[in-house]
Scaffold this motif. Sequence first.
Motif, PDB file in Angstrom:
ATOM      1  N   GLU A  24      -1.771  19.602  -4.740  1.00 29.60           N
ATOM      2  CA  GLU A  24      -3.053  20.309  -4.684  1.00 29.60           C
ATOM      3  C   GLU A  24      -2.964  21.452  -3.690  1.00 29.60           C
ATOM      4  O   GLU A  24      -3.410  22.557  -3.943  1.00 29.60           O
ATOM      5  CB  GLU A  24      -4.165  19.355  -4.228  1.00 29.60           C
ATOM      6  N   ASP A  25      -2.397  21.170  -2.553  1.00 29.81           N
ATOM      7  CA  ASP A  25      -2.339  22.171  -1.502  1.00 29.81           C
ATOM      8  C   ASP A  25      -1.400  23.310  -1.869  1.00 29.81           C
ATOM      9  O   ASP A  25      -1.650  24.454  -1.526  1.00 29.81           O
ATOM     10  CB  ASP A  25      -1.939  21.531  -0.181  1.00 29.81           C
ATOM     11  N   VAL A  40       0.800  -1.224   0.000  1.00 31.61           N
ATOM     12  CA  VAL A  40       0.000   0.000   0.000  1.00 31.61           C
ATOM     13  C   VAL A  40       0.832   1.274   0.000  1.00 31.61           C
ATOM     14  O   VAL A  40       0.456   2.276  -0.593  1.00 31.61           O
ATOM     15  CB  VAL A  40      -0.971  -0.024   1.205  1.00 31.61           C
ATOM     16  N   LEU A  87      -6.251   4.126   3.221  1.00 29.28           N
ATOM     17  CA  LEU A  87      -5.090   3.283   2.971  1.00 29.28           C
ATOM     18  C   LEU A  87      -4.320   3.029   4.258  1.00 29.28           C
ATOM     19  O   LEU A  87      -3.194   2.569   4.237  1.00 29.28           O
ATOM     20  CB  LEU A  87      -4.179   3.928   1.928  1.00 29.28           C
ATOM     21  N   ILE A 141      -0.416   9.356  -3.336  1.00 29.66           N
ATOM     22  CA  ILE A 141      -1.590  10.161  -2.986  1.00 29.66           C
ATOM     23  C   ILE A 141      -1.193  11.354  -2.122  1.00 29.66           C
ATOM     24  O   ILE A 141      -1.635  12.477  -2.352  1.00 29.66           O
ATOM     25  CB  ILE A 141      -2.646   9.300  -2.282  1.00 29.66           C
ATOM     26  N   ALA A 142      -0.333  11.076  -1.161  1.00 27.37           N
ATOM     27  CA  ALA A 142       0.112  12.168  -0.297  1.00 27.37           C
ATOM     28  C   ALA A 142       0.786  13.251  -1.138  1.00 27.37           C
ATOM     29  O   ALA A 142       0.584  14.440  -0.914  1.00 27.37           O
ATOM     30  CB  ALA A 142       1.072  11.640   0.760  1.00 27.37           C
ATOM     31  N   HIS A 149     -10.783  22.754  -5.624  1.00 32.32           N
ATOM     32  CA  HIS A 149      -9.560  22.269  -5.017  1.00 32.32           C
ATOM     33  C   HIS A 149      -9.820  21.689  -3.637  1.00 32.32           C
ATOM     34  O   HIS A 149      -9.304  20.650  -3.278  1.00 32.32           O
ATOM     35  CB  HIS A 149      -8.535  23.385  -4.887  1.00 32.32           C
ATOM     36  N   LEU A 195      -8.661  13.313  -1.524  1.00 28.81           N
ATOM     37  CA  LEU A 195      -7.348  12.695  -1.417  1.00 28.81           C
ATOM     38  C   LEU A 195      -7.026  12.385   0.044  1.00 28.81           C
ATOM     39  O   LEU A 195      -6.440  11.368   0.363  1.00 28.81           O
ATOM     40  CB  LEU A 195      -6.275  13.606  -2.018  1.00 28.81           C
ATOM     41  N   ARG A 250       6.957  22.501   5.723  1.00 32.75           N
ATOM     42  CA  ARG A 250       7.284  21.481   4.744  1.00 32.75           C
ATOM     43  C   ARG A 250       8.391  21.961   3.805  1.00 32.75           C
ATOM     44  O   ARG A 250       9.160  21.181   3.273  1.00 32.75           O
ATOM     45  CB  ARG A 250       6.036  21.124   3.945  1.00 32.75           C
ATOM     46  N   SER A 256      -8.887  18.014  -2.492  1.00 35.21           N
ATOM     47  CA  SER A 256      -7.958  17.823  -1.394  1.00 35.21           C
ATOM     48  C   SER A 256      -8.585  16.949  -0.306  1.00 35.21           C
ATOM     49  O   SER A 256      -7.945  16.055   0.234  1.00 35.21           O
ATOM     50  CB  SER A 256      -7.550  19.177  -0.806  1.00 35.21           C
ATOM     51  N   ARG A 284       0.171   5.192  -1.151  1.00 40.33           N
ATOM     52  CA  ARG A 284      -0.026   6.211  -0.129  1.00 40.33           C
ATOM     53  C   ARG A 284       0.923   7.377  -0.379  1.00 40.33           C
ATOM     54  O   ARG A 284       0.548   8.533  -0.303  1.00 40.33           O
ATOM     55  CB  ARG A 284       0.231   5.607   1.243  1.00 40.33           C
ATOM     56  N   LEU A 321      -6.228   8.745   1.638  1.00 42.08           N
ATOM     57  CA  LEU A 321      -5.050   8.462   2.467  1.00 42.08           C
ATOM     58  C   LEU A 321      -5.430   7.707   3.727  1.00 42.08           C
ATOM     59  O   LEU A 321      -4.797   6.731   4.104  1.00 42.08           O
ATOM     60  CB  LEU A 321      -4.386   9.776   2.883  1.00 42.08           C
ATOM     61  N   ASP A 349       1.885  16.966   6.831  1.00 39.19           N
ATOM     62  CA  ASP A 349       1.508  17.765   7.989  1.00 39.19           C
ATOM     63  C   ASP A 349       0.051  18.171   7.939  1.00 39.19           C
ATOM     64  O   ASP A 349      -0.539  18.547   8.934  1.00 39.19           O
ATOM     65  CB  ASP A 349       2.344  19.055   8.039  1.00 39.19           C
ATOM     66  N   LEU A 350      -0.533  18.117   6.748  1.00 39.96           N
ATOM     67  CA  LEU A 350      -1.890  18.628   6.594  1.00 39.96           C
ATOM     68  C   LEU A 350      -2.916  17.760   7.305  1.00 39.96           C
ATOM     69  O   LEU A 350      -4.008  18.209   7.572  1.00 39.96           O
ATOM     70  CB  LEU A 350      -2.237  18.725   5.115  1.00 39.96           C
ATOM     71  N   ALA A 398       0.238  13.869  -4.387  1.00 40.96           N
ATOM     72  CA  ALA A 398      -0.796  14.544  -5.187  1.00 40.96           C
ATOM     73  C   ALA A 398      -1.498  15.595  -4.334  1.00 40.96           C
ATOM     74  O   ALA A 398      -1.774  16.702  -4.773  1.00 40.96           O
ATOM     75  CB  ALA A 398      -1.810  13.531  -5.703  1.00 40.96           C
ATOM     76  N   ARG A 399      -1.736  15.215  -3.114  1.00 36.86           N
ATOM     77  CA  ARG A 399      -2.457  16.119  -2.243  1.00 36.86           C
ATOM     78  C   ARG A 399      -1.598  17.328  -1.878  1.00 36.86           C
ATOM     79  O   ARG A 399      -2.082  18.451  -1.801  1.00 36.86           O
ATOM     80  CB  ARG A 399      -2.867  15.359  -0.996  1.00 36.86           C
ATOM     81  N   ARG A 400      -0.322  17.065  -1.670  1.00 39.33           N
ATOM     82  CA  ARG A 400       0.573  18.189  -1.382  1.00 39.33           C
ATOM     83  C   ARG A 400       0.614  19.139  -2.565  1.00 39.33           C
ATOM     84  O   ARG A 400       0.600  20.348  -2.404  1.00 39.33           O
ATOM     85  CB  ARG A 400       1.977  17.680  -1.070  1.00 39.33           C
TER      86      ARG A 400
END
Lengths: 88, 336
Positions: A34-35, A20, B183, A27-28, B169, B176, A74, B173, A24, B180, B192-193, A30-32
């Motif tokens: 996005e953010d 997995v 999973l 995805i993390a 967005h 996603l 980050r 977000s 993961r 996460l 950190d989010l 992709a999300r970062r």
Amino acid sequence: MAQKEGRLARLKALLEEFYVSPYRGAIARARREEDDLFMLFVFSELMGVPNPAAYYTLELQPLLLERFHDWHRRQGLEHSPLDGFRCC
Amino acid sequence: MLNELLTRRLLFVGGKGGVGKTTTAAALALVAAERDRRCLLVSTDPAHSLADLFGRPIGHRETALTASLWALEIDPDRQADEHLETVKARMRRLVHPRSFAEIDRQLDLARHAPGTMEAALLERVAEVMALAGDQYDQVIFDTAPTGHTVRLLSLPEVMAAWMDGLLGHRERSARLGSALRNLGGGRVKGDDLSLLESAADHAEGSRDQQLNELLQMRRRKFVRARELLLDANVSAFLLVLNPDRLAVLETIKAHEILTRFSVPVTGLVVNRVLPPDADGAFLDARRRQEAPYLEQIDQIFSRLPRVRVPLLPDEINDMETLRRLGRNIVGDDPVR
Ligand SMILES: Nc1ncnc2c1ncn2[C@@H]1O[C@H](COP(=O)(O)OP(=O)(O)O)[C@@H](O)[C@H]1O
Ligand SMILES: [Mg+2]
């Protein structure tokens, strides 16, 4: 018996991690991304791009404050790099 | 000739400063009211002149002028103050007290940011537009000078785009984020989010959801306003000009931009045309001056209904003259 169950649980966790975690990670990431886009939207004004929607999205400010904090951490910056946005 | 002006729910009167927008808007409002249509006349020009014209205080609340005519002068300063107070109060319920000072600071900065007054004005305009067809048969906007009006017109579209971007967005977000969590392990190193994405954040009535609903609601207001504005059965845009170089240039520009944004331009009011019986060498010279502009207007705007309104000997501030002027514009009763 209890020992055997413990080993099984550990094996299960290891397998899960093995199968997995690549997803993961993706995805993390992709999300970062996005953010980061989100940050760009919201701080565009500080960067000189006027955002005509700023006035109508002020309610997002506290959320942004928190997200901004996470973001600069980050990026490896211990303190906020922006005078206009002091989260810490 | 411009009779259809009074059949639309929304009428916007635009043009360069001083050409006669307020006069035209008020004249048409009086005619609409005279025909028993419940009409609201709204000034969006920061230098309001409706109160002067009607000889009574009006201000930011709908004020009755006759049995079926109301007027309103939008006050963007007051509007922005109220908006920011509401936002402040709402945020205090959403954030930790340690953030109060910083949030207040941010909002005080926003109060004086460029564009804030315009944004406040626009939000009010969008709200007032929604009254047409409901509380009122017709709402007539005495708009600010052309440049401002044009920016005002493009804003709903730009804003909708920004909000789509932001809200879309946020949804992606959040999706996603829950992927996460599914999973296994809500927290991945470097993520950190997840700090913000606790289960409580997505529960019914949670902070995220409240924000989302709030922004969606505000966005819908602008999308609705834009729909109304672009619907030729609902809205009419009337451009006022004078037969002089600058007014003609501005009108060409305004017409071009409005057309590009698909706003239905319904007609032109060519105001302050020297009447043929005005005599004297001075007026003859003026008439020779304006002649080529009148011709130019007829050529360039040959496809648009046009009405000429004569320059009157006096300033127009009595109701009877205004009403006659209005009847002239919609096609009855020429003004002399
Ligand atoms: N046809 C006209 N004849 C004489 N005076 C006019 C005419 N149209 C407008 N005015 C006067 O010109 C001035 C400016 O008109 P106004 O309607 O306030 O312009 P705007 O709202 O476009 O700035 C007012 O004093 C008004 O009475
Ligand atoms: Mg005016």
